[in-house]
Design an enzyme around this catalytic site. Structure first.
Site, PDB file in Angstrom:
ATOM      1  N   TYR A 229       0.920  -1.077  -0.236  1.00 35.26           N
ATOM      2  CA  TYR A 229       0.048  -0.227  -0.111  1.00 35.26           C
ATOM      3  C   TYR A 229       0.806   0.972   0.106  1.00 35.26           C
ATOM      4  O   TYR A 229       0.150   2.453   0.041  1.00 35.26           O
ATOM      5  CB  TYR A 229      -1.218   0.201   1.255  1.00 35.26           C
ATOM      6  N   LYS A 293      -5.939   9.145   2.292  1.00 33.32           N
ATOM      7  CA  LYS A 293      -4.479   9.676   1.969  1.00 33.32           C
ATOM      8  C   LYS A 293      -4.526  10.305   0.877  1.00 33.32           C
ATOM      9  O   LYS A 293      -5.357  10.356  -0.362  1.00 33.32           O
ATOM     10  CB  LYS A 293      -3.698   8.642   1.559  1.00 33.32           C
ATOM     11  N   CYS A 414     -18.214 -39.163  30.828  1.00 30.84           N
ATOM     12  CA  CYS A 414     -18.370 -40.100  31.559  1.00 30.84           C
ATOM     13  C   CYS A 414     -17.446 -40.808  32.290  1.00 30.84           C
ATOM     14  O   CYS A 414     -17.375 -41.341  33.353  1.00 30.84           O
ATOM     15  CB  CYS A 414     -17.487 -40.879  30.147  1.00 30.84           C
TER      16      CYS A 414
HETATM   17  S1  IVH Z   1      -0.076   3.693   4.532  1.00 30.98           S
HETATM   18  C1  IVH Z   1       3.930   6.352   6.638  1.00 30.98           C
HETATM   19  N1  IVH Z   1      -2.088   1.832   4.137  1.00 30.98           N
HETATM   20  O1  IVH Z   1      -1.651   0.193   9.684  1.00 30.98           O
HETATM   21  C2  IVH Z   1       2.046   5.662   6.250  1.00 30.98           C
HETATM   22  N2  IVH Z   1      -0.995   0.945   6.115  1.00 30.98           N
HETATM   23  O2  IVH Z   1      -1.750   1.854  12.098  1.00 30.98           O
HETATM   24  C3  IVH Z   1       2.177   3.987   6.859  1.00 30.98           C
HETATM   25  N3  IVH Z   1      -1.671  -0.416   7.755  1.00 30.98           N
HETATM   26  O3  IVH Z   1       2.055   1.095   9.907  1.00 30.98           O
HETATM   27  C4  IVH Z   1       0.339   3.167   6.788  1.00 30.98           C
HETATM   28  N4  IVH Z   1      -3.417  -0.773   6.257  1.00 30.98           N
HETATM   29  O4  IVH Z   1       1.103  -1.350   9.315  1.00 30.98           O
HETATM   30  C5  IVH Z   1      -1.442   2.111   5.042  1.00 30.98           C
HETATM   31  N5  IVH Z   1      -3.968   0.943   3.680  1.00 30.98           N
HETATM   32  C6  IVH Z   1      -2.883   1.020   4.344  1.00 30.98           C
HETATM   33  C7  IVH Z   1      -2.899   0.369   5.603  1.00 30.98           C
HETATM   34  C8  IVH Z   1      -1.725   0.486   6.491  1.00 30.98           C
HETATM   35  C9  IVH Z   1      -2.795  -1.744   7.457  1.00 30.98           C
HETATM   36  C10 IVH Z   1      -0.946  -0.726   8.739  1.00 30.98           C
HETATM   37  C11 IVH Z   1      -0.020  -0.391   8.283  1.00 30.98           C
HETATM   38  C12 IVH Z   1       0.602   1.272   9.785  1.00 30.98           C
HETATM   39  C13 IVH Z   1      -0.452   1.007  10.660  1.00 30.98           C
HETATM   40  C14 IVH Z   1      -0.634   2.305  11.780  1.00 30.98           C
END
Ligand code: IVH
Length: 680
Positions: A229, A293, A414
């Site tokens: 991701y 994002k 049992c």
């Molecule tokens: S972006 C700098 N996208 O969630 C940004 N993280 O709680 C980095 N995670 O550390 C993360 N799905 O392990 C991103 N679609 C996604 C995600 C994701 C799961 C996890 C990742 C991160 C954590 C934060």
């Protein structure tokens, strides 16, 4: 609150958060639910904001947790690996957008909304399209090198697809999440439950515990998955936006999120988040939120970051569905290996659309740890959206009428006094004749996980046991003699009866590991059964094994089979009843198929396994690699099929690698192959 009180509270909260971080990141065994942890962090943040004089650079509110463990080599990320800020409120999500609106002086900002996959973060380095290493987040700056384990992930390509239109970068660190599907989580935990060992609370913990195993072959037995991701370091720079990133990684053959929403403005963000909340229940893995994002990488750079998280992204977390209800009683189930499992009988309550009336409490220790009494009001949640669990007791509603639960000292089915073996959390009924265990053992013997005999459901097993037609496993193979009685059970049963009898006959030649698994030897699950089948090659050899055959000079003789399991197996076959079971099966012409015969330099990794070689290996010729595999009891084939165990891939590997991915066959490279040879 006085500053002195606040200082104390802050210190207390920091200690609590640090403690939970340690349990979650290092040990994959949290004591509290994620949302309760988030509440603690939020409280800490609020206090620190209110009393800035007590700010600290080391506060867990502004530092990412640390997952690094002893036994792993550490690797420094070329680009910091951060966490995400999170919120449970729509208002805060809108406030996140407003901060960016202020910064960019425009409302119509483009975002990408993605599922937040509940696993553990990993950074994978590819150089010239080749997988180089996979490193956990660690403390954000350095993480644990888990490359050997990550290589066992079927979906992780060793070589990226590179085309003229979309060439693979010279070098990149790509970020993603390692996770387990809910189905695989349930499969593994079910096996652990039957083996009497502690269960993992959810798929995330099991995935995190798995990637940190020191033996990659153990990792290969669990089907870890991965999804990408984000980009860390990339040379030359790749896409210009997150939506382009998703397109691009797909062309390189990397797994990406199953759906993402490119949207404009906060209202569209909110619609996408709401849609995801609906869809996520159909996903094969747990999704605990949405990640929002900013789409443009240029805007991301302008927005910047804090010490812990980017300012251009936020996780909106879904509040887990929780319900409060009363425990009316605690009953006990008995499994096929005699394990007693307590179950809370609840006042039925609706949770995520289904009525919950029973919840497994797993074992005596779990009841003690959660301090559960009969009559208590408890909060139940669906772990991984599937299995309901008791989160905790609502102590404020406890009354003197609530009773401490006394774990039975006799089997409720049992009356045999129960036992607890050293080092086990499980309490067992030791009686081989316990009627419930007999039914469960028969049910397991014919189940998909063992001999896979169609047409023998639990109702039919109950009926046959009640009628006295089947008292033990070998009686199943005598059922043909009772064809007339079976036909007399009703009208129009001739076809189904004959199908069943044929299926039973056919099962006489199933793979050996299936029969071993079907015997319900305590602690022996699918993986161990396969290792035992490869090592012993026959039921008689296994039944006649001595402790020495498992454990010699303080070392395990068979990879994957520890000394304790060896002891249990020897004890199992020291019972005349179990030896007779093997003899009777042989008399009934049960002839399970052994895997390829053992070679002199026996190895569980190679014996009976089919390898396909593809591409050019850095140092071994094709003939040399084939020779080594065959010398250790393995086979080399030219065609990749579902039955292929491993693909050994070198440079320039092509369609066989694609096939391996299609069939989910693990792919190893020469380094890993050499490691297996060394450890054989
Ligand atoms: S972006 C700098 N996208 O969630 C940004 N993280 O709680 C980095 N995670 O550390 C993360 N799905 O392990 C991103 N679609 C996604 C995600 C994701 C799961 C996890 C990742 C991160 C954590 C934060």
């Amino acid at each position: 609150m006085t500053p002195a009180d606040a200082k104390k509270r802050i210190a207390d909260l920091r200690a609590q958060v640090a403690h939970h971080n340690e349990l979650y990141y290092r040990h994959a065994q949290p004591e509290i639910a994620d949302c309760d942890y988030d509440v603690l962090v939020q409280e800490l943040r609020d206090f620190e904001k209110q009393f800035p004089q007590f700010a600290s650079k080391d506060s867990p509110s502004i530092r990412v947790g640390d997952d690094r463990l002893e036994g792993f080599v550490q690797y420094r990320h070329r680009q910091l690996m951060q966490s995400l800020d999170n919120t449970y409120s729509e208002e805060e999500l809108r406030a996140f957008h407003q901060r960016l609106v202020k910064l960019f002086e425009r409302e119509d900002l483009d975002y990408v909304v993605e599922p937040k996959i509940d696993g553990l973060a990993v950074s994978v380095t590819y150089e010239k399209g080749q997988l180089i290493r996979a490193v956990t987040r660690g403390n954000g700056e350095t993480g644990d090198d888990t490359t050997a384990n990550a290589r066992t992930i079927y979906a992780l390509p060793l070589q990226l697809k590179s085309t003229t239109a979309h060439p693979a970068p010279e070098a990149m660190e790509i970020r993603g999440e390692i996770y387990l599907t809910t189905a695989e989580f349930q499969r593994i935990n079910k096996e652990r439950e039957e083996e009497g060992i502690a269960l993992y609370a959810n798929p995330r913990n099991l995935a995190a515990g798995t990637i940190k195993q020191l033996d990659s072959r153990e990792v290969a037995k669990r089907k870890l998955e991965i999804v990408f991701y984000g980009i860390g370091f990339c040379e030359p720079a790749m896409a210009g936006s997150q939506s382009e990133f998703h397109q691009l990684v797909k062309t390189w053959g990397l797994p990406t999120v199953e759906k993402y929403w490119p949207v404009r403005g906060i209202d569209e963000v909110w619609s996408a988040v709401s849609e995801l909340d609906q869809l996520r229940h159909g996903f094969s893995y747990g999704t605990d939120g949405a990640v929002v994002k900013l789409d443009s990488f240029a805007q991301q750079r302008t927005a910047g970051r804090t010490s812990k998280a980017p300012r251009w992204a936020i996780a909106y977390k879904f509040v887990p569905q929780r319900a409060e209800t009363q425990i009316k009683a605690i009953t006990v189930q008995v499994g096929r290996t005699g394990v007693l499992t307590p179950v809370a009988e609840l006042d039925p309550v609706i949770l995520s659309g289904t009525t919950i009336s029973r919840v497994m409490l797993h074992n005596r220790e779990e009841i003690a740890r959660k301090n559960i009494c009969i009559g208590d009001y408890v909060f139940v949640e669906k772990a991984g959206e599937i299995i309901p669990v008791v989160i905790n007791v609502n102590k404020s509603r406890r009354t003197p009428a609530c009773q401490v639960y006394e774990f039975p000292i006799k089997c409720p089915f049992c009356n045999t006094p129960v036992v607890q073996f050293n080092g086990e959390v499980a309490i067992r009924c030791p009686s081989p004749n316990c009627p419930t265990q007999v039914r469960r053992r028969l049910g397991h013997f014919v189940s998909k996980a063992a001999l896979h005999i169609d047409g023998l459901g639990s109702a039919m097993i109950d009926e046959m046991v009640e009628k006295g037609w089947v008292k033990a496993i070998p009686d199943l193979f005598r059922l043909r003699l009772r064809r007339e009685e079976l036909l007399a059970r009703g009208k129009n049963v001739e076809k189904s009866t004959d199908n069943l009898l044929d299926a039973i006959d056919k099962a006489k030649t199933v793979e050996l590991w299936r029969v071993i698994h079907g015997l319900s030897i305590p602690h022996v699950g699918t993986a161990a059964s396969k290792d035992l089948a490869a090592h012993f090659g026959g039921l008689e050899a296994l039944a006649g094994a001595k402790l020495d055959d498992f454990f010699r000079e303080k070392k395990s003789v068979i990879t994957g089979i520890g000394g304790r399991m060896g002891k249990v197996i020897v004890e199992f076959f020291s019972e005349p009843r179990n030896r007779e079971l093997v003899t009777e099966l042989l008399q009934m012409s049960v002839r399970p198929q052994a895997p390829a015969k053992k070679a002199a330099g026996y190895s569980t990794v190679f014996a009976g396994k089919t390898f396909v070689l593809t591409g050019t290996l850095p140092s071994l010729t094709r003939e040399e690699a084939t020779g080594k595999i065959e010398a250790l009891g393995g086979k080399v084939s030219d065609i990749v099929s579902k039955k292929t165990n491993f693909v050994l891939a070198g440079g320039g590997a092509g369609s066989k690698l694609d096939k391996a991915r299609e069939f989910g066959v693990p792919v190893i490279d020469e380094t890993e192959f050499a490691r297996w040879l060394n450890e054989k």
